[in-house]
Scaffold this motif. Sequence first.
Motif, PDB file in Angstrom:
ATOM      1  N   GLU A  65      54.721   0.363  24.875  1.00 10.61           N
ATOM      2  CA  GLU A  65      53.612   1.218  25.277  1.00 10.61           C
ATOM      3  C   GLU A  65      53.725   2.626  24.694  1.00 10.61           C
ATOM      4  O   GLU A  65      52.720   3.268  24.414  1.00 10.61           O
ATOM      5  CB  GLU A  65      53.533   1.282  26.799  1.00 10.61           C
ATOM      6  N   ILE A  66      54.940   3.112  24.519  1.00  5.76           N
ATOM      7  CA  ILE A  66      55.156   4.467  24.009  1.00  5.76           C
ATOM      8  C   ILE A  66      54.892   4.519  22.504  1.00  5.76           C
ATOM      9  O   ILE A  66      54.301   5.465  22.001  1.00  5.76           O
ATOM     10  CB  ILE A  66      56.587   4.935  24.318  1.00  5.76           C
ATOM     11  N   ASP A  67      55.347   3.509  21.801  1.00  8.51           N
ATOM     12  CA  ASP A  67      55.218   3.452  20.346  1.00  8.51           C
ATOM     13  C   ASP A  67      54.599   2.102  20.000  1.00  8.51           C
ATOM     14  O   ASP A  67      55.282   1.083  19.993  1.00  8.51           O
ATOM     15  CB  ASP A  67      56.610   3.598  19.705  1.00  8.51           C
ATOM     16  N   ASN A  68      53.326   2.071  19.717  1.00  2.99           N
ATOM     17  CA  ASN A  68      52.622   0.809  19.485  1.00  2.99           C
ATOM     18  C   ASN A  68      53.169  -0.002  18.322  1.00  2.99           C
ATOM     19  O   ASN A  68      52.858  -1.173  18.176  1.00  2.99           O
ATOM     20  CB  ASN A  68      51.130   1.056  19.277  1.00  2.99           C
ATOM     21  N   ARG A  69      53.997   0.612  17.481  1.00  8.92           N
ATOM     22  CA  ARG A  69      54.582  -0.128  16.357  1.00  8.92           C
ATOM     23  C   ARG A  69      55.812  -0.911  16.793  1.00  8.92           C
ATOM     24  O   ARG A  69      56.181  -1.890  16.177  1.00  8.92           O
ATOM     25  CB  ARG A  69      54.959   0.817  15.223  1.00  8.92           C
ATOM     26  N   GLY A  70      56.460  -0.464  17.863  1.00  4.63           N
ATOM     27  CA  GLY A  70      57.687  -1.102  18.327  1.00  4.63           C
ATOM     28  C   GLY A  70      57.403  -2.342  19.157  1.00  4.63           C
ATOM     29  O   GLY A  70      56.363  -2.462  19.794  1.00  4.63           O
ATOM     30  N   LEU A  71      58.346  -3.269  19.119  1.00  2.72           N
ATOM     31  CA  LEU A  71      58.232  -4.493  19.913  1.00  2.72           C
ATOM     32  C   LEU A  71      59.454  -4.643  20.804  1.00  2.72           C
ATOM     33  O   LEU A  71      60.571  -4.335  20.390  1.00  2.72           O
ATOM     34  CB  LEU A  71      58.143  -5.727  19.012  1.00  2.72           C
ATOM     35  N   TYR A  72      59.215  -5.114  22.004  1.00  3.19           N
ATOM     36  CA  TYR A  72      60.292  -5.477  22.906  1.00  3.19           C
ATOM     37  C   TYR A  72      60.431  -6.990  22.914  1.00  3.19           C
ATOM     38  O   TYR A  72      59.440  -7.712  22.814  1.00  3.19           O
ATOM     39  CB  TYR A  72      59.989  -5.032  24.341  1.00  3.19           C
ATOM     40  N   VAL A  73      61.649  -7.453  23.048  1.00  3.51           N
ATOM     41  CA  VAL A  73      61.909  -8.865  23.289  1.00  3.51           C
ATOM     42  C   VAL A  73      62.177  -8.960  24.776  1.00  3.51           C
ATOM     43  O   VAL A  73      63.042  -8.267  25.313  1.00  3.51           O
ATOM     44  CB  VAL A  73      63.142  -9.353  22.496  1.00  3.51           C
ATOM     45  N   VAL A  74      61.415  -9.808  25.464  1.00  4.78           N
ATOM     46  CA  VAL A  74      61.486  -9.900  26.916  1.00  4.78           C
ATOM     47  C   VAL A  74      61.873 -11.321  27.316  1.00  4.78           C
ATOM     48  O   VAL A  74      61.295 -12.297  26.828  1.00  4.78           O
ATOM     49  CB  VAL A  74      60.130  -9.525  27.563  1.00  4.78           C
ATOM     50  N   LEU A  75      62.831 -11.430  28.220  1.00  2.92           N
ATOM     51  CA  LEU A  75      63.272 -12.727  28.732  1.00  2.92           C
ATOM     52  C   LEU A  75      62.213 -13.274  29.690  1.00  2.92           C
ATOM     53  O   LEU A  75      61.758 -12.583  30.600  1.00  2.92           O
ATOM     54  CB  LEU A  75      64.607 -12.545  29.465  1.00  2.92           C
ATOM     55  N   THR A  76      61.802 -14.513  29.484  1.00  2.04           N
ATOM     56  CA  THR A  76      60.804 -15.147  30.352  1.00  2.04           C
ATOM     57  C   THR A  76      61.513 -15.859  31.508  1.00  2.04           C
ATOM     58  O   THR A  76      62.739 -15.992  31.521  1.00  2.04           O
ATOM     59  CB  THR A  76      59.987 -16.194  29.573  1.00  2.04           C
TER      60      THR A  76
END
Length: 98
Positions: A65-76
């Motif tokens: 959300e802070i940097d639209n270019r960055g991606l988070y990997v999130v555990l489902t």
Amino acid sequence: MESYFTKTGTNLNSYTVCYLLQDKENQELRISELAELLCLSTSATSRLVVKMEAETGLVVRETCEIDNRGLYVVLTQKGRDFLTDASAVVEKLIQKAL
């Protein structure tokens, strides 16, 4: 252990990614942070995550959300369930080796 991973359509890399994500706040990491922990390049880590997301659903990528270019990997939730089951298998193997 290999047969467990084969049966679940995963591998040791999948387990390692889920293991690293489990202890992080919100169970998420930037791809660059995950790459550093895995000792892989960012592009190799990105390919691994894309494959995990598409083939197993253990993780998802979300835009920062802070940097639209960055991606988070999130555990489902599926990733958390996999980690619980796989950890039991790993623990049995460790006990057997001792």
